[in-house]
Motif scaffolding. Structure first.
Motif, mmCIF file in Angstrom:
data_model
loop_
_atom_site.group_PDB
_atom_site.id
_atom_site.type_symbol
_atom_site.label_atom_id
_atom_site.label_comp_id
_atom_site.label_asym_id
_atom_site.label_seq_id
_atom_site.Cartn_x
_atom_site.Cartn_y
_atom_site.Cartn_z
ATOM 1 N N CYS A 192 49.738 -3.988 -9.471
ATOM 2 C CA CYS A 192 48.902 -4.632 -10.624
ATOM 3 C C CYS A 192 47.521 -3.492 -10.782
ATOM 4 O O CYS A 192 47.208 -3.098 -11.692
ATOM 5 C CB CYS A 192 48.469 -6.087 -10.524
ATOM 6 S SG CYS A 192 49.791 -6.965 -10.716
ATOM 7 N N VAL A 193 46.839 -3.120 -9.605
ATOM 8 C CA VAL A 193 45.811 -2.372 -9.534
ATOM 9 C C VAL A 193 46.091 -0.988 -10.004
ATOM 10 O O VAL A 193 45.465 -0.515 -10.782
ATOM 11 C CB VAL A 193 45.207 -2.472 -7.982
ATOM 12 C CG1 VAL A 193 43.954 -1.379 -8.097
ATOM 13 C CG2 VAL A 193 44.600 -3.700 -7.604
ATOM 14 N N ARG A 194 47.203 -0.376 -9.445
ATOM 15 C CA ARG A 194 47.772 0.998 -9.728
ATOM 16 C C ARG A 194 47.943 1.084 -11.393
ATOM 17 O O ARG A 194 47.522 2.132 -12.177
ATOM 18 C CB ARG A 194 49.032 1.399 -9.332
ATOM 19 C CG ARG A 194 49.510 2.667 -9.426
ATOM 20 C CD ARG A 194 50.695 2.991 -8.423
ATOM 21 N NE ARG A 194 51.843 2.501 -9.043
ATOM 22 C CZ ARG A 194 52.368 1.513 -8.395
ATOM 23 N NH1 ARG A 194 51.768 1.126 -7.183
ATOM 24 N NH2 ARG A 194 53.514 0.983 -8.715
ATOM 25 N N PHE A 195 48.669 -0.128 -11.949
ATOM 26 C CA PHE A 195 48.676 -0.020 -13.358
ATOM 27 C C PHE A 195 47.532 -0.241 -14.243
ATOM 28 O O PHE A 195 47.210 0.507 -15.157
ATOM 29 C CB PHE A 195 49.503 -1.249 -13.762
ATOM 30 C CG PHE A 195 49.936 -1.388 -15.072
ATOM 31 C CD1 PHE A 195 51.056 -0.738 -15.911
ATOM 32 C CD2 PHE A 195 49.002 -2.483 -15.727
ATOM 33 C CE1 PHE A 195 50.957 -1.154 -17.327
ATOM 34 C CE2 PHE A 195 49.231 -2.573 -17.322
ATOM 35 C CZ PHE A 195 50.315 -1.750 -18.121
ATOM 36 N N LEU A 196 46.757 -1.008 -13.827
ATOM 37 C CA LEU A 196 45.333 -1.310 -14.744
ATOM 38 C C LEU A 196 44.636 0.084 -14.501
ATOM 39 O O LEU A 196 43.947 0.652 -15.458
ATOM 40 C CB LEU A 196 44.650 -2.129 -13.893
ATOM 41 C CG LEU A 196 45.131 -3.637 -14.377
ATOM 42 C CD1 LEU A 196 44.108 -4.844 -13.625
ATOM 43 C CD2 LEU A 196 45.193 -3.899 -16.135
#
Length: 513
Positions: free
Chosen positions: A404-408
């Motif tokens: 999720c962090v990578r996506f954001l």
């Protein structure tokens, strides 16, 4: 933006929302007009020879909407389908090019309900635009896990195409299902289609007259018709929970809690409006979590939690309406956040997290379902992870969180803020609100990303507030208060990060009675 400025923005956002709370304890969201429902209703009014100001204003709305550029958030299917229906309702010719675009868009649907929607729209078009050959399916099958709106529409379509000898049974089913306000589940398209069907038997049927009165009462100031009459129960639940998360004490929201408790259905769940008796997990998860924080509403919260558990699918995920229907990401995440606050749910919650892990895409994001915002499902997954009690599958959750962090990070704009699509030029207030609230839920949030986004969250900021709610998917509808609610959630998360505090609610325990 300094923490002092953030505090001021939060207090102002809280005050605006609290000032809009009605004396009856609910927030009224207000759903704006849409061409699809407006064209449908105009067909009905003309078929029933309705006279007066209502059809005149509705026709003017349709003409103006057809002449104006399509809203930038409108997808090809919604734009082309609504245009064909409204054009025909106005008595104008539908070209073969228009019809071909609709057929192509229907053929390109990408959703687990695509066949059902494809068959439904073709059957409807065959009734409303008979000058075009639509080749509808011979029967409209709602499937084994249909919720009430789909069942109602299927019954209406069956009545529309039935021979006179076969009309009695579906007509009786429809009449019995009509609500006391004249609608079918507060749902404008379902109500219009039911009235079209019933009027084939008797235009003076009391059910038809009552339904027409409901529709006239829903006509908006611009002359158009909305998707739904209201979603006040949903708006009240979401706003209550968001204000609690922002630090407002429960005593300030006691009337809202009483209102929500009064709307609980016999099953233990909640529908999106007072006149809806189809419970859904979205409303139930949010309202259950909110009520769990109010003394005196323990029993309602407990019943809500057990209703959620009763709907978990065998794969570990949760559907929106009916057990056995496909599980959905943002719905599952909301359930996991809520159920994690109750004892006796560890096994169910662990199964849900394993299902979520299997649904995460290689880029770290998830499919978006009830919102067109790509950050929306990520927000709810990270919120559920933030409230994860000890003893849950931390290794699984940690892997999901990292994706999720990578996506954001990868979808953030170079000048701060987030967009619906990377190639868009304008920053979206809603997507940015979802992303900032998601990042603020992390144990080690990226402060620089949050700081860069803050100017876009300012009350006077330049971000656009295009709507993002979907219904029926993939059509976009607009309930303006939601942007204010999600903005407050983002400001609260940003303040917690920048002030170095953690004001998250610590949870609530209930034993099963």
């Amino acid at each position: 933006m300094s923490t002092e400025t953030l505090s001021s923005e939060i207090e102002a956002a809280q005050a605006k929302l609290v000032s809009a709370l009605g004396a009856d304890g609910r927030w009224r969201g207000g759903c704006r007009s849409r061409l699809f429902e407006s064209g449908l209703t105009l067909h009905l009014f003309r078929r029933l020879n309705v006279q007066g100001a209502a059809p005149r204003k509705l026709a003017a709305y349709c003409r103006d909407a057809l002449a104006a550029p399509a809203p930038r958030w409108q997808g090809a299917l919604e734009r082309d389908l609504a245009s064909v229906i409204a054009t025909s309702a106005l008595g104008l010719p539908v070209t073969s090019e228009q019809a071909d675009r609709v057929k192509a868009a229907l053929g390109g649907l990408e959703h687990h309900s695509r066949k059902r929607k494809h068959d439904f729209f073709l059957a409807l078009l065959a009734q409303l635009v008979p000058q075009v050959s639509w080749s509808p399916a011979r029967a409209f099958d709602p499937g084994p896990y249909a919720h009430q709106w789909i069942t109602l529409i299927a019954t209406s379509l069956r009545l529309l195409v039935a021979d006179d000898a076969d009309k009695a049974m579906p007509a009786a089913e429809l009449t019995k299902a009509q609500g006391p306000d004249g609608s079918w589940q507060c749902h404008v398209p379902a109500t219009v289609i039911a009235l079209l069907a019933l009027s084939t038997q008797d235009q003076n049927n009391p059910a038809v007259r009552s339904g027409l009165a409901f529709l006239v009462a829903q006509q908006r100031a611009d002359g158009g018709m909305p998707f739904i009459a209201d979603e006040d129960t949903w708006v009240t639940g979401l706003t209550t929970l968001t204000l609690l998360d922002s630090g407002l004490p429960p005593t300030r929201l006691a009337e809202a809690a009483r209102y929500l408790a009064d709307q609980q259905l016999p099953s233990g769940g909640w529908g999106y409006s007072e006149t809806v008796d189809q419970p859904d997990i979205d409303d139930t998860a949010v309202i259950t979590l909110a009520l769990s924080r109010f003394p005196g509403h323990e029993r309602a919260a407990e019943r809500g939690a057990w209703h959620l558990l009763s709907l978990q699918n065998d794969d570990g995920g949760f559907p929106t309406f009916v057990r056995g229907a496909p599980s959905e990401v943002e719905i599952t995440a909301k359930c996991l956040r809520t159920l994690g606050a109750f004892p006796g749910t560890a096994s169910a919650v662990a199964r849900g997290w394993r299902w979520l892990a299997g649904k995460q895409r290689p880029d770290g994001g998830f499919s978006h379902e009830w919102s067109r915002s790509p950050a929306f499902p990520v927000l709810h997954v990270l919120r559920a992870a933030a409230d994860l009690p000890p003893g849950y599958p931390e290794q699984v959750v940690s892997g999901i969180r990292g994706g999720c962090v990578r996506f954001l990070r990868e979808t953030a704009g170079s000048g701060g803020g987030w967009r619906y699509h990377r190639d868009e030029s304008e920053v979206s207030l809603l997507v940015t609100s979802h992303a900032v609230a998601a990042l603020g839920s992390l144990p080690d949030p990226p402060v620089e990303l949050i700081e860069e986004a803050l100017p876009w969250l300012s009350d006077q900021g330049p971000a656009v507030t295009d709507p993002d709610s979907l219904g029926p998917r993939p059509f976009v509808y607009d309930v303006p208060i939601l942007a204010r609610v999600y903005r407050l959630a983002a400001l609260t998360s940003a303040h917690q990060v920048l002030a170095g505090t953690d004001a998250r609610y610590s949870g609530f325990s209930l034993e099963r009675a």
